[in-house]
Design an enzyme around this catalytic site. Structure first.
Site, mmCIF file in Angstrom:
data_model
loop_
_atom_site.group_PDB
_atom_site.id
_atom_site.type_symbol
_atom_site.label_atom_id
_atom_site.label_comp_id
_atom_site.label_asym_id
_atom_site.label_seq_id
_atom_site.Cartn_x
_atom_site.Cartn_y
_atom_site.Cartn_z
ATOM 1 N N ILE A 75 0.810 -1.226 0.000
ATOM 2 C CA ILE A 75 0.000 0.000 0.000
ATOM 3 C C ILE A 75 0.843 1.276 0.000
ATOM 4 C CG2 ILE A 75 -2.172 -0.825 0.969
ATOM 5 C CD1 ILE A 75 -1.156 -0.110 3.737
ATOM 6 N N GLY A 76 2.122 1.157 0.169
ATOM 7 C CA GLY A 76 2.926 2.374 0.162
ATOM 8 C C GLY A 76 4.402 2.070 0.092
ATOM 9 N N ASN A 79 11.075 6.090 1.869
ATOM 10 C CA ASN A 79 12.530 6.034 1.786
ATOM 11 C C ASN A 79 13.077 4.799 2.476
ATOM 12 O OD1 ASN A 79 12.973 8.534 0.456
ATOM 13 N ND2 ASN A 79 12.387 9.551 2.362
ATOM 14 N N ILE A 82 8.966 -0.663 2.291
ATOM 15 C CA ILE A 82 7.589 -0.718 1.807
ATOM 16 C C ILE A 82 6.613 -0.920 2.962
ATOM 17 C CG2 ILE A 82 8.145 -1.573 -0.504
ATOM 18 C CD1 ILE A 82 7.211 -4.369 0.577
ATOM 19 N N LYS A 98 5.126 -2.530 8.078
ATOM 20 C CA LYS A 98 6.207 -1.714 7.528
ATOM 21 C C LYS A 98 7.485 -2.538 7.536
ATOM 22 C CE LYS A 98 8.010 2.837 7.692
ATOM 23 N NZ LYS A 98 7.486 4.146 7.591
ATOM 24 N N ASP A 192 10.247 13.766 12.381
ATOM 25 C CA ASP A 192 9.983 13.604 10.951
ATOM 26 C C ASP A 192 8.510 13.841 10.641
ATOM 27 O OD1 ASP A 192 10.624 13.100 8.315
ATOM 28 O OD2 ASP A 192 10.425 10.934 8.494
HETATM 29 P P1 ATP Z 1 9.593 7.884 4.883
HETATM 30 O O1 ATP Z 1 10.142 6.581 4.446
HETATM 31 O O2 ATP Z 1 10.538 8.999 4.742
HETATM 32 O O3 ATP Z 1 8.913 7.806 6.225
HETATM 33 P P2 ATP Z 1 6.936 7.872 3.898
HETATM 34 O O4 ATP Z 1 6.338 8.313 5.184
HETATM 35 O O5 ATP Z 1 6.280 8.369 2.631
HETATM 36 O O6 ATP Z 1 8.440 8.251 3.824
HETATM 37 P P3 ATP Z 1 6.257 5.204 4.659
HETATM 38 O O7 ATP Z 1 6.190 5.588 6.104
HETATM 39 O O8 ATP Z 1 6.928 3.944 4.300
HETATM 40 O O9 ATP Z 1 6.987 6.315 3.803
HETATM 41 O O10 ATP Z 1 4.772 5.217 4.118
HETATM 42 C C1 ATP Z 1 4.487 5.128 2.736
HETATM 43 C C2 ATP Z 1 2.996 5.190 2.522
HETATM 44 O O11 ATP Z 1 2.417 3.994 3.056
HETATM 45 C C3 ATP Z 1 2.265 6.330 3.231
HETATM 46 O O12 ATP Z 1 2.286 7.519 2.463
HETATM 47 C C4 ATP Z 1 0.876 5.758 3.348
HETATM 48 O O13 ATP Z 1 0.194 5.911 2.126
HETATM 49 C C5 ATP Z 1 1.122 4.274 3.546
HETATM 50 N N1 ATP Z 1 1.085 3.909 4.979
HETATM 51 C C6 ATP Z 1 2.096 3.965 5.876
HETATM 52 N N2 ATP Z 1 1.710 3.537 7.084
HETATM 53 C C7 ATP Z 1 0.406 3.186 6.955
HETATM 54 C C8 ATP Z 1 -0.591 2.676 7.860
HETATM 55 N N3 ATP Z 1 -0.315 2.434 9.138
HETATM 56 N N4 ATP Z 1 -1.847 2.465 7.382
HETATM 57 C C9 ATP Z 1 -2.126 2.713 6.083
HETATM 58 N N5 ATP Z 1 -1.253 3.187 5.191
HETATM 59 C C10 ATP Z 1 0.003 3.430 5.607
HETATM 60 MG MG MG Z 2 6.174 7.390 7.003
#
Ligand code: ATP
Ligand code: MG
Length: 382
Positions: A75-76, A79, A82, A98, A192
């Site tokens: 779903i996402g 950096n 995934i 995560k 962050d």
């Molecule tokens: P960084 O890696 O710098 O934190 P980021 O916040 O964009 O960047 P992730 O925290 O990996 O990266 O999240 C990526 C995407 O995954 C988010 O933008 C969101 O769409 C989805 N996501 C993250 N956590 C959740 C969650 N708990 N529930 C639903 N979607 C999520």
């Molecule tokens: Mg994040």
């Protein structure tokens, strides 16, 4: 799933010798730091006790194994790695998983351990995403998080472009509640805060996520220029590598709210870290254009985007009004629903009021649940 589901009588013998630092990863693949163990079976915090002359460690934590979940989809992507939607085999409950690949160096072991400890213990606030469990296996840290079906504020903003003030006030209040919890109850700096780390769901809930995770990534990489995205929201004192504290998060929060209102990141695009550093440290702070926004919103943003940390307002000063009892050096918080305080003593001194922007749309009884459901991307149907 319930936290603390283990049999409280479960005990393990404590090894008699001190494990050397080089052994923090045991042969069985367990990440160890003092009372903290993370491996493929999950994270355990061990409490030490003496019994019958023998040192014992007690296991605290819950029982959730990665084998218990099925992957539904990715779903996402961030950096750090995934994020997958996973479903618990037995309960049908959805979680976000995560997955972070780490190049662990000995020097960052302590920090990782501390951040994981914080993540697992900080789940007592409705405005902070619950972290259920962490696993370490084969160089990969997997973190089981509460699933937020509306995705992030970044995803939502992509879809709606701008967020009108009444909705923004309602969103602000929830983020501030999360920040009050992290800053003033848990004494944690997020470090962050940005649109992708604020998550929403179909119930109209807004929650802060990923506190601490960024620190793991940054310290395990050591390459700050590879994390440009994170630097955008950094306060002047932090990007200039000066002392920073929880008030640095308020700067990031102000930038996020201004971006949500205008639909644009408040600084012009920078080609390098140093250009951004110069802009944030040397230029006047961004502000909300007064011809487009209410006086209250402009003032709220200005309270957050003060370049000197001492001029910035803490989360609890923005959200809750309070009085200080000068005689007893005690502080009472008296925001809505926080009970009453006695003003019988003339020493009681009013020192703060909730910022007017936060309550100016209260009469509209904004429904974030419908707003997120109707205006955003279609929420996942699960
Ligand atoms: P960084 O890696 O710098 O934190 P980021 O916040 O964009 O960047 P992730 O925290 O990996 O990266 O999240 C990526 C995407 O995954 C988010 O933008 C969101 O769409 C989805 N996501 C993250 N956590 C959740 C969650 N708990 N529930 C639903 N979607 C999520
Ligand atoms: Mg994040």
């Amino acid at each position: 799933m319930r936290r603390g589901g283990l049999n409280p009588d479960l005990r393990l013998s404590l090894p008699s010798h001190e494990a050397s630092i080089s052994q923090f990863l045991t042969q069985s693949g367990t990440f160890k730091d003092g009372d903290l163990l993370v491996n493929k079976d999950g994270l355990r915090i061990l409490s030490h006790s003496e019994e019958g002359g023998q040192s014992l460690i007690k296991v605290i934590g819950n029982q959730l194994s990665l084998d218990d979940v099925d992957t539904v989809k990715v779903i996402g992507k961030g950096n750090s790695g995934i994020v997958q939607l996973v479903r618990h085999k037995w309960t049908g409950q959805f979680f976000a998983l995560k997955v972070i690949e780490l190049n662990i160096q000995d020097s960052v072991r302590k920090q990782i351990a501390q951040e994981l400890r914080i993540s697992l213990s900080t789940t007592q606030c409705p405005c902070v995403v619950v972290c259920y469990q962490c696993f370490y296996y084969n160089g990969v840290i997997s973190i089981v998080l509460e699933y937020m079906d509306g995705g992030s504020l970044a995803d939502f903003l992509n879809s709606v472009k701008t967020i009108p003030e009444p909705y923004l006030a309602a969103i602000c209040k929830q983020v501030l509640r999360g920040l009050i919890y992290l800053h003033h109850e848990k004494l944690i700096i997020h470090r962050d805060l940005k649109p992708s780390n604020i998550l929403i769901n179909h119930r109209g809930e807004v929650k802060i996520s990923d506190f601490g995770v960024s620190a793991i990534i940054a310290s395990s990489s050591g390459q700050r220029d590879t994390f440009v995205g994170t630097y955008n929201y950094m306060s002047p004192e932090r990007i200039a590598s000066q002392t920073h504290g929880y008030i640095s998060d308020i700067w990031s929060f102000g930038l996020v709210m201004l971006e949500c209102a205008t639909g644009q990141f408040p600084y012009p695009r920078c080609d390098s870290f140093y250009e951004l550093l110069d802009m944030i440290v040397e230029q006047p702070p961004p502000c909300a254009p007064p011809e487009q926004f209410s006086e209250e919103f402009c003032s709220f943003i200005s309270e957050c985007l003060q370049k000197k940390p001492k001029d910035r307002k803490a989360a609890r000063l923005l959200l809750v009004s309070g009085v200080s009892d000068l005689l007893n050096s005690r502080i009472f918080l008296c925001g809505r629903g926080r009970g009453r305080y006695s003003s019988s003593s003339h020493m009681v001194h009013l020192w703060s009021q909730e910022h007017p922007f936060l309550s100016m749309y209260d009469d509209l009884q904004v429904d974030l649940a419908s707003y997120f459901t109707i205006s955003g991307l279609p929420l996942s149907q699960f």
